[in-house]
Design a protein around this motif. Structure first.
Motif, PDB file in Angstrom:
ATOM      1  N   LEU A 180       0.803  -1.212   0.000  1.00 17.02           N
ATOM      2  CA  LEU A 180       0.000   0.000   0.000  1.00 17.02           C
ATOM      3  C   LEU A 180       0.844   1.274   0.000  1.00 17.02           C
ATOM      4  CD1 LEU A 180      -2.915   0.968  -0.022  1.00 17.02           C
ATOM      5  CD2 LEU A 180      -2.889   0.862   2.472  1.00 17.02           C
ATOM      6  N   VAL A 181       1.782   1.362   0.929  1.00 21.51           N
ATOM      7  CA  VAL A 181       2.622   2.552   1.012  1.00 21.51           C
ATOM      8  C   VAL A 181       4.071   2.157   1.266  1.00 21.51           C
ATOM      9  CG1 VAL A 181       0.790   4.101   1.833  1.00 21.51           C
ATOM     10  CG2 VAL A 181       2.201   2.877   3.478  1.00 21.51           C
ATOM     11  N   ARG A 182       4.958   3.050   0.832  1.00 21.73           N
ATOM     12  CA  ARG A 182       6.381   2.914   1.160  1.00 21.73           C
ATOM     13  C   ARG A 182       6.759   4.191   1.899  1.00 21.73           C
ATOM     14  NH1 ARG A 182       8.637   3.053  -3.635  1.00 21.73           N
ATOM     15  NH2 ARG A 182       9.242   5.230  -3.464  1.00 21.73           N
ATOM     16  N   PHE A 183       7.378   4.048   3.048  1.00 20.15           N
ATOM     17  CA  PHE A 183       7.787   5.199   3.836  1.00 20.15           C
ATOM     18  C   PHE A 183       9.221   5.566   3.477  1.00 20.15           C
ATOM     19  CE2 PHE A 183       4.890   2.923   6.922  1.00 20.15           C
ATOM     20  CZ  PHE A 183       3.790   3.673   6.597  1.00 20.15           C
ATOM     21  N   ASP A 184       9.432   6.809   3.095  1.00 22.09           N
ATOM     22  CA  ASP A 184      10.776   7.271   2.785  1.00 22.09           C
ATOM     23  C   ASP A 184      11.434   7.877   4.023  1.00 22.09           C
ATOM     24  OD1 ASP A 184      10.529   6.517   0.066  1.00 22.09           O
ATOM     25  OD2 ASP A 184       9.419   8.364  -0.326  1.00 22.09           O
ATOM     26  N   GLU A 185      10.678   8.686   4.734  1.00 21.95           N
ATOM     27  CA  GLU A 185      11.227   9.254   5.957  1.00 21.95           C
ATOM     28  C   GLU A 185      10.106   9.786   6.847  1.00 21.95           C
ATOM     29  OE1 GLU A 185      13.481  12.999   5.605  1.00 21.95           O
ATOM     30  OE2 GLU A 185      12.788  13.097   3.531  1.00 21.95           O
ATOM     31  N   TYR A 186      10.443   9.920   8.118  1.00 25.42           N
ATOM     32  CA  TYR A 186       9.576  10.582   9.077  1.00 25.42           C
ATOM     33  C   TYR A 186      10.270  11.889   9.445  1.00 25.42           C
ATOM     34  CZ  TYR A 186       7.252   6.038   9.890  1.00 25.42           C
ATOM     35  OH  TYR A 186       6.575   4.854   9.760  1.00 25.42           O
ATOM     36  N   ARG A 187       9.528  12.977   9.393  1.00 25.78           N
ATOM     37  CA  ARG A 187      10.086  14.292   9.728  1.00 25.78           C
ATOM     38  C   ARG A 187       9.316  14.901  10.891  1.00 25.78           C
ATOM     39  NH1 ARG A 187      10.413  17.117   3.809  1.00 25.78           N
ATOM     40  NH2 ARG A 187      11.756  15.569   2.828  1.00 25.78           N
ATOM     41  N   LEU A 242      -5.011   9.225   2.195  1.00 28.38           N
ATOM     42  CA  LEU A 242      -4.725   8.052   1.370  1.00 28.38           C
ATOM     43  C   LEU A 242      -5.899   7.712   0.460  1.00 28.38           C
ATOM     44  CD1 LEU A 242      -2.768   5.818   0.621  1.00 28.38           C
ATOM     45  CD2 LEU A 242      -3.629   4.502   2.562  1.00 28.38           C
ATOM     46  N   ALA A 243      -7.117   7.836   0.961  1.00 27.17           N
ATOM     47  CA  ALA A 243      -8.306   7.530   0.150  1.00 27.17           C
ATOM     48  C   ALA A 243      -8.365   8.427  -1.081  1.00 27.17           C
ATOM     49  CB  ALA A 243      -9.575   7.687   0.982  1.00 27.17           C
ATOM     50  N   ASP A 244      -8.072   9.720  -0.919  1.00 25.26           N
ATOM     51  CA  ASP A 244      -8.100  10.642  -2.061  1.00 25.26           C
ATOM     52  C   ASP A 244      -7.039  10.276  -3.090  1.00 25.26           C
ATOM     53  OD1 ASP A 244     -10.258  12.049  -1.113  1.00 25.26           O
ATOM     54  OD2 ASP A 244      -9.079  13.718  -0.334  1.00 25.26           O
ATOM     55  N   ILE A 245      -5.866   9.909  -2.628  1.00 17.24           N
ATOM     56  CA  ILE A 245      -4.800   9.528  -3.567  1.00 17.24           C
ATOM     57  C   ILE A 245      -5.190   8.269  -4.308  1.00 17.24           C
ATOM     58  CG2 ILE A 245      -2.407   8.735  -3.756  1.00 17.24           C
ATOM     59  CD1 ILE A 245      -1.808  10.569  -1.331  1.00 17.24           C
ATOM     60  N   LEU A 246      -5.693   7.270  -3.599  1.00 16.14           N
ATOM     61  CA  LEU A 246      -6.076   6.015  -4.245  1.00 16.14           C
ATOM     62  C   LEU A 246      -7.225   6.199  -5.231  1.00 16.14           C
ATOM     63  CD1 LEU A 246      -5.774   3.553  -1.233  1.00 16.14           C
ATOM     64  CD2 LEU A 246      -4.280   3.670  -3.243  1.00 16.14           C
ATOM     65  N   ALA A 247      -8.098   7.166  -4.950  1.00 15.66           N
ATOM     66  CA  ALA A 247      -9.228   7.422  -5.837  1.00 15.66           C
ATOM     67  C   ALA A 247      -8.881   8.370  -6.983  1.00 15.66           C
ATOM     68  CB  ALA A 247     -10.395   8.009  -5.036  1.00 15.66           C
ATOM     69  N   PRO A 288       0.342   1.684  -5.184  1.00 13.20           N
ATOM     70  CA  PRO A 288      -0.499   1.410  -6.359  1.00 13.20           C
ATOM     71  C   PRO A 288      -0.536   2.531  -7.396  1.00 13.20           C
ATOM     72  CG  PRO A 288      -1.656   0.785  -4.362  1.00 13.20           C
ATOM     73  CD  PRO A 288      -0.416   1.536  -3.941  1.00 13.20           C
ATOM     74  N   THR A 289      -0.341   3.777  -6.954  1.00  7.89           N
ATOM     75  CA  THR A 289      -0.436   4.906  -7.891  1.00  7.89           C
ATOM     76  C   THR A 289       0.900   5.584  -8.163  1.00  7.89           C
ATOM     77  OG1 THR A 289      -0.814   6.565  -6.181  1.00  7.89           O
ATOM     78  CG2 THR A 289      -2.765   5.404  -7.050  1.00  7.89           C
ATOM     79  N   GLY A 290       1.881   5.376  -7.286  1.00  5.54           N
ATOM     80  CA  GLY A 290       3.152   6.071  -7.401  1.00  5.54           C
ATOM     81  C   GLY A 290       3.094   7.503  -6.894  1.00  5.54           C
ATOM     82  N   ALA A 291       1.951   7.925  -6.389  1.00  5.25           N
ATOM     83  CA  ALA A 291       1.773   9.295  -5.903  1.00  5.25           C
ATOM     84  C   ALA A 291       2.535   9.513  -4.597  1.00  5.25           C
ATOM     85  CB  ALA A 291       0.292   9.593  -5.682  1.00  5.25           C
ATOM     86  N   PRO A 292       3.003  10.736  -4.382  1.00  8.28           N
ATOM     87  CA  PRO A 292       3.660  11.031  -3.110  1.00  8.28           C
ATOM     88  C   PRO A 292       2.643  11.021  -1.970  1.00  8.28           C
ATOM     89  CG  PRO A 292       3.419  13.031  -4.413  1.00  8.28           C
ATOM     90  CD  PRO A 292       2.949  11.893  -5.268  1.00  8.28           C
ATOM     91  N   LEU A 293       3.120  10.645  -0.808  1.00  6.12           N
ATOM     92  CA  LEU A 293       2.288  10.634   0.396  1.00  6.12           C
ATOM     93  C   LEU A 293       2.900  11.590   1.406  1.00  6.12           C
ATOM     94  CD1 LEU A 293       0.012   9.364   2.170  1.00  6.12           C
ATOM     95  CD2 LEU A 293       1.739   7.747   2.967  1.00  6.12           C
ATOM     96  N   LEU A 294       2.091  12.466   1.918  1.00  3.52           N
ATOM     97  CA  LEU A 294       2.474  13.357   3.013  1.00  3.52           C
ATOM     98  C   LEU A 294       1.353  13.253   4.036  1.00  3.52           C
ATOM     99  CD1 LEU A 294       4.334  15.534   4.200  1.00  3.52           C
ATOM    100  CD2 LEU A 294       2.993  17.229   2.956  1.00  3.52           C
ATOM    101  N   GLN A 295       1.667  12.693   5.197  1.00  3.48           N
ATOM    102  CA  GLN A 295       0.637  12.378   6.183  1.00  3.48           C
ATOM    103  C   GLN A 295       1.145  12.758   7.564  1.00  3.48           C
ATOM    104  OE1 GLN A 295      -2.452  11.766   7.446  1.00  3.48           O
ATOM    105  NE2 GLN A 295      -2.748   9.913   6.261  1.00  3.48           N
ATOM    106  N   THR A 296       0.365  13.527   8.301  1.00  2.00           N
ATOM    107  CA  THR A 296       0.700  13.855   9.681  1.00  2.00           C
ATOM    108  C   THR A 296       0.066  12.808  10.587  1.00  2.00           C
ATOM    109  OG1 THR A 296       0.822  16.192   9.159  1.00  2.00           O
ATOM    110  CG2 THR A 296       0.523  15.618  11.473  1.00  2.00           C
TER     111      THR A 296
END
Length: 139
Positions: A64-71, A128-133, A96-104
């Motif tokens: 589902l997701v790959r984490f690159d870093e926690y800031r 995440l739901a918006d990115i997947l959709a 699944p989409t290759g889109a960047p994820l930024l999540q607090t």
């Protein structure tokens, strides 16, 4: 010597970011749980015990997701030595989409005898739901 609650949280965060399932699960008490009070439809709201957590991490989470870093990680120790609150921002990729994820994230963990007995992960599932959709990227 048993690790402090803060040290356990630091280990949990490192294992989570590195997607190191074995280490992550080894830090959970045998009857511990991970809970998402706000979750996406189709995903569990709570996982109980090491095996259920391991199963989820290896079959659903890794794809589902790959984490690159926690800031901006801030660890708050509380007056209860078992309870730690952590705030951080996840930077990663939605696989699944290759889109960047930024999540607090804000998480509340209870640590007993060096193991996580409860991990409540308060993330916004709509990101995440918006990115997947395909409705956009993260803020």
């Amino acid at each position: 010597m048993t690790a402090t609650s803060r040290e356990v949280v630091e280990q949990v965060l490192r294992a989570s970011r590195e997607m190191d399932t074995d280490t992550f699960v080894s830090l959970i008490a045998p009857d511990g749980y991970v809970e998402w009070p706000y979750q996406l439809p189709g995903l569990p709201g709570r996982l109980e015990g090491r095996e259920q957590i391991r199963e989820f991490m290896t079959t659903q989470a890794k794809g589902l997701v790959r984490f690159d870093e926690y800031r901006d990680t801030v660890i708050h120790e509380t007056t209860d030595p078992e309870v730690v609150i952590v705030e951080y921002t996840v930077h990663g990729t939605v696989i699944p989409t290759g889109a960047p994820l930024l999540q607090t994230i804000i998480a509340v963990l209870r640590i007993r005898d060096g193991l996580v007995v409860s991990y409540r992960d308060y993330l916004n599932p709509l990101v995440l739901a918006d990115i997947l959709a395909g409705r956009g990227t993260t803020p």
